[in-house]
Design a protein around this motif. Structure first.
Motif, short mmCIF file in Angstrom:
data_model
loop_
_atom_site.label_atom_id
_atom_site.label_comp_id
_atom_site.label_asym_id
_atom_site.label_seq_id
_atom_site.Cartn_x
_atom_site.Cartn_y
_atom_site.Cartn_z
N ARG A 156 0.89 -1.23 -0.09
CA ARG A 156 0.02 0.01 0.13
C ARG A 156 0.70 1.24 0.03
N ARG A 157 0.37 2.24 -0.82
CA ARG A 157 1.20 3.66 -0.70
C ARG A 157 0.29 4.29 0.54
N MET A 158 1.15 5.11 1.17
CA MET A 158 0.70 5.95 2.33
C MET A 158 0.12 7.13 1.79
N GLN A 159 -0.81 7.70 2.65
CA GLN A 159 -1.68 8.68 2.18
C GLN A 159 -1.59 9.93 3.40
N PRO A 160 -1.55 11.21 3.12
CA PRO A 160 -1.47 12.13 4.08
C PRO A 160 -2.74 11.94 5.24
N ARG A 202 5.89 10.89 5.22
CA ARG A 202 4.96 9.91 5.64
C ARG A 202 5.65 8.76 6.48
N LEU A 203 5.20 8.45 7.39
CA LEU A 203 5.83 7.37 8.06
C LEU A 203 4.65 6.02 8.32
N GLY A 204 5.26 4.77 8.70
CA GLY A 204 4.47 3.73 8.62
C GLY A 204 5.04 2.76 9.37
N LEU A 205 4.33 2.05 10.18
CA LEU A 205 4.74 0.87 11.07
C LEU A 205 3.78 0.05 11.30
N SER A 206 4.11 -1.56 10.96
CA SER A 206 3.20 -2.59 11.09
C SER A 206 3.72 -3.73 11.60
N GLY A 207 2.86 -4.53 12.10
CA GLY A 207 3.43 -5.70 12.70
C GLY A 207 2.19 -6.80 12.43
N ASP A 208 2.51 -8.19 12.27
CA ASP A 208 1.81 -9.44 12.33
C ASP A 208 2.14 -10.59 12.75
N VAL A 209 1.43 -11.18 13.71
CA VAL A 209 1.73 -12.47 14.44
C VAL A 209 0.86 -13.45 14.21
N LEU A 210 1.36 -14.70 13.78
CA LEU A 210 0.45 -15.81 13.48
C LEU A 210 1.02 -17.06 14.31
N GLY A 238 9.18 4.83 5.50
CA GLY A 238 9.13 6.33 5.47
C GLY A 238 9.34 6.77 3.98
N GLU A 239 8.45 7.69 3.61
CA GLU A 239 8.62 8.46 2.23
C GLU A 239 8.76 10.03 2.50
N TRP A 240 9.60 10.46 1.51
CA TRP A 240 9.65 11.98 1.29
C TRP A 240 9.42 12.28 0.00
N LEU A 241 8.60 13.29 -0.08
CA LEU A 241 7.91 13.79 -1.34
C LEU A 241 8.34 15.14 -1.54
N PRO A 242 9.50 15.74 -1.84
CA PRO A 242 9.93 17.32 -1.77
C PRO A 242 9.26 18.04 -2.88
N PHE A 248 10.76 9.67 -2.68
CA PHE A 248 11.87 8.75 -2.15
C PHE A 248 11.28 7.78 -1.05
N TRP A 249 11.70 6.82 -0.87
CA TRP A 249 11.37 5.80 0.27
C TRP A 249 12.37 5.01 0.74
N ALA A 250 12.10 4.49 2.11
CA ALA A 250 13.25 3.65 2.60
C ALA A 250 12.25 2.48 3.71
N GLU A 251 12.56 1.47 3.61
CA GLU A 251 11.74 0.23 4.38
C GLU A 251 12.66 -0.44 4.99
N ALA A 252 12.33 -1.23 6.01
CA ALA A 252 13.03 -1.94 6.87
C ALA A 252 12.45 -2.97 7.55
N GLY A 253 12.49 -4.45 7.52
CA GLY A 253 11.58 -5.30 7.99
C GLY A 253 12.45 -6.54 8.45
N ARG A 254 11.69 -7.24 9.65
CA ARG A 254 12.23 -8.00 10.11
C ARG A 254 11.07 -9.36 10.25
N TYR A 255 11.47 -10.65 9.96
CA TYR A 255 10.38 -11.62 9.76
C TYR A 255 11.22 -12.89 10.93
N THR A 256 10.46 -13.58 11.72
CA THR A 256 10.91 -14.64 12.45
C THR A 256 9.83 -15.81 12.21
N GLU A 257 10.47 -16.99 12.35
CA GLU A 257 9.39 -18.08 12.30
C GLU A 257 10.15 -19.31 13.26
N ALA A 258 9.47 -19.95 13.80
CA ALA A 258 10.04 -20.98 14.84
C ALA A 258 8.82 -22.32 14.23
#
Length: 665
Positions: A156-160, A202-210, A238-242, A248-258
């Motif tokens: 998804r694209r982030m909105q104001p 714009r900034l975004g944060l998400s999490g998912d646990v199954l 995060g996104e920067w729209l000058p 411009f955008w940057a993303e960082a993610g971490r996934y773990t599974e046991a």
């Protein structure tokens, strides 16, 4: 002969909701969605030069899909099957294997769970806007590993403004719950997504646990047919729209599974309890930029760096018998330039740089030969020209050049044609045809891996002498539609593969009861068939879709059909808006029998499954839902090694979702 008896209950429900839905009235007209995967440029789906399937966010919400595997299981023509020896699922398209299907996240690759096959269960759907599927060779746009097709997950694209979603649900396998108590919450799921900002940032944060405790036919016994797993996915972006036209955008993610597998191995005269644990961590970082210049030129640059770490431990009874650790590193940079229209032509140029590294050990010793670490890289360039031949016809020409560090250079062309052959009032007829050359270099696993399962009686040995696969993919068909009321899509395909890589069963050797298999370029093969899909809006409150795929495969060296390719697949979907705010969704799947062993002629039996769900909007962004997957409890015969039907039986769940804010989802 295709047996449609599995649809009796589904069709009975369809007739009931059709009769009731005919008296409901609430129009939900929607515009044709924009897609990007087929040509790597934004186009309305009904203007695409190649057939493309889209799983929209609305579908994910209606069916409550948790993973990418669940998101794809109702798409016509897609075959999902478990990854051998692991807790996960892979994808087959048009009779081609999972290794020949490229899986992307926003156009960038995702690591494969075993060095080759992407486990579709290892991507959770919190951030997903839609999933696009292109079938057949798309090598002019995507290069190696896209012989069978491309699956592109679009986030998804982030909105104001600020908004987000919080959802929780829980489910039960009934008497097969790990606890043995039918009413217990055997599977628990929770997710959140918060995003927004101002006009320039714009900034975004998400999490998912199954968290799934697994299931067993007889929970009081040791063996579990369904593995226990806990998956956690976290991401920030995060996104920067000058200014207008620049992002411009940057993303960082971490996934773990046991994961925990529990099974038994026969050591005369007893079965000995076995257990395997696997801990997985995936770190993913993405950077990108998109410029739209006043001259009409558009430039995109995207890069991803991903590390996938898997550590497993095997136990026989309570004694540890083996440790394995696999570390994969994937780095990829892609650039793309879209030029302004030059007369009737639209040019696009692009480059891809790719590097992957694999390091695997068992009990501290390398399983990749003396080097202990293997690596390959490639540099690729592609060019395509979309020629608007007339008001009715357009031609898409593409060429991709690839230079691999181990296999040198290769070029793959592609030609697609699209024509509006009929248009009168709301009636519209479109014809499409394409031919593309596919190409795939052997992955690091196939060339260097030593997959040691001696305790189970076999090992798989990599072959460093493998040569690349190549294919020719021909697609042709069309669409006939009547406005938004109904549409019929038909696509015929013919794929011819040379130097196909498979595990060479004919040359397998057995020493001290352990059979050693290796990979080899042992076959030429052909897959052909027809895919069809009928969509009908019966009333403003009732919509349904029926898809049928017929596939014929042949080993051109040994003769006979290829294994694990069902001839017939059917998908049925019905959405009924029973009243304002209440929607009932039905999804039915049928898969015919399939050849399991060419030597013995053993076949896996046909199977069918029906899912049913209900969503009710309470107001103020709150939605309650309930559903049942595999309603009729069709489950494979686990005592038969030739039965590859559904693993999980009936699964009943209940949950709630709350969406809030001006940019809620």
């Amino acid at each position: 002969m295709l047996n449609f008896s599995f649809l009796r209950s589904a069709l009975w429900l369809l007739m009931v909701v059709s009769a009731v839905g005919a008296v409901q009235a609430q129009d939900t007209q929607s515009l044709s969605p924009v897609v990007v995967t087929a040509t790597r440029s934004e186009r309305a789906i009904d203007e695409s030069t190649v057939p493309i399937e889209v799983v929209a966010r609305e579908e994910l919400d209606l069916t409550h899909a948790r993973t990418l595997k669940q998101a794809l299981e109702n798409v016509p023509g897609l075959q999902l099957r478990e990854v051998h020896g692991k807790s996960g699922f892979e994808l087959s398209l048009q009779g081609l294997s999972a290794d020949q299907v490229l899986v992307l996240i926003d156009g960038l690759p995702i690591s494969a769970s075993t060095g080759s096959t992407v486990d579709l269960s290892q991507y959770l759907l919190t951030q997903v806007e839609r999933v696009e599927v292109v079938k057949g060779a798309s090598s002019a746009q995507y290069g190696s590993a896209a012989m069978g097709g491309v699956v592109n997950v679009i986030t998804r694209r982030m909105q104001p403004g600020w908004g987000g979603t919080v959802a929780v649900d829980a489910g039960s396998y009934g008497r097969q719950n790990d606890s043995g108590r039918s009413a217990s919450a055997n599977s628990r799921h929770a997710r959140f997504d918060l995003a927004g900002g101002a006009s320039t940032w714009r900034l975004g944060l998400s999490g998912d646990v199954l968290d799934d405790a697994g299931f067993g036919l007889h929970p009081a016994e040791w063996v579990r047919q369904g593995d226990a797993s806990k998956r956690i996915q976290l991401a920030s972006r995060g996104e920067w729209l000058p200014r207008t036209g620049m992002r411009f955008w940057a993303e960082a993610g971490r996934y773990t599974e046991a994961d925990v597998q529990r099974y038994a191995y026969f050591v005369p005269p007893h079965y000995v309890p076995q257990r395997k644990t696997e801990d997985i961590t995936r770190h993913r970082a993405v950077l990108g930029g998109d410029w739209r210049l006043d001259s009409g030129v558009r430039l995109q640059v995207k890069a991803v760096s991903e590390r996938y770490d898997s550590a497993s431990q095997a136990y026989s009874d309570t004694v540890g018998v083996g440790q394995r650790r696999s570390v994969q590193q994937t780095d990829h940079i892609t650039t793309q330039i879209e030029l302004p229209a030059w007369g009737p032509q639209l040019w696009m140029l692009g480059t891809d740089w790719h590097r992957e590294t694999l390091n695997q050990t068992r009990n501290g010793a390398s399983e990749l030969g003396l080097r202990g670490r293997v690596q390959r890289s490639s540099r690729e360039v592609f060019v395509q020209n979309n020629i608007l031949w007339s008001d009715r016809w357009e031609v898409l020409l593409g060429m991709r050049g690839q230079h691999d560090s181990d296999f040198g250079g290769h070029a793959a062309p592609k030609v697609s044609v699209r024509g509006n052959v009929f248009e009168q009032g709301d009636w519209k007829g479109v014809l499409r045809a394409s031919i593309g050359m596919g190409y795939r270099v052997p992955n690091l696993k196939e060339r260097h891996y030593l997959f040691d399962h001696s305790a189970l009686g076999y090992v798989v040995v990599g072959n460093p002498l493998l040569q690349p696969e190549s294919s020719t993919s021909l697609q042709w068909g069309g669409t006939l539609s009547l406005g938004r009321t109904w549409s019929l899509d038909v696509n015929a395909f013919h794929n011819r593969i040379k130097h196909m890589i498979q595990t060479d069963l004919a040359n397998a050797t057995t020493v001290n009861g352990v059979t050693a298999y290796t990979y080899a370029n042992v076959a030429r093969a052909r897959t052909a068939g027809i895919e069809s899909s009928l969509r009908w809006r019966a009333t403003p409150a009732l919509q349904w879709q029926l898809g049928y795929t017929r596939t014929a495969t042949r080993d051109l060296v040994q003769g006979g059909e290829l294994t694990r390719r069902p001839r017939d697949m059917v998908r049925l979907g019905v959405d009924w808006k029973a009243q304002p705010g209440t929607t009932v969704a039905l999804r039915a799947r049928y898969q015919s029998d399939e050849l399991v062993s060419a030597a013995s002629g053993a076949r896996s039996p046909a199977w069918s499954a029906l899912d049913l769900s209900l969503n009710h909007e309470m107001g103020d962004g709150l939605t309650l839902f309930i559903g049942a997957n595999n309603l009729f409890d069709r489950q494979r015969d686990f005592a038969s090694p030739s039965d590859f039907g559904p693993i999980a039986g009936r699964f009943v769940y209940i949950g709630a979702k709350w969406a809030f804010g001006p940019s809620n989802h």
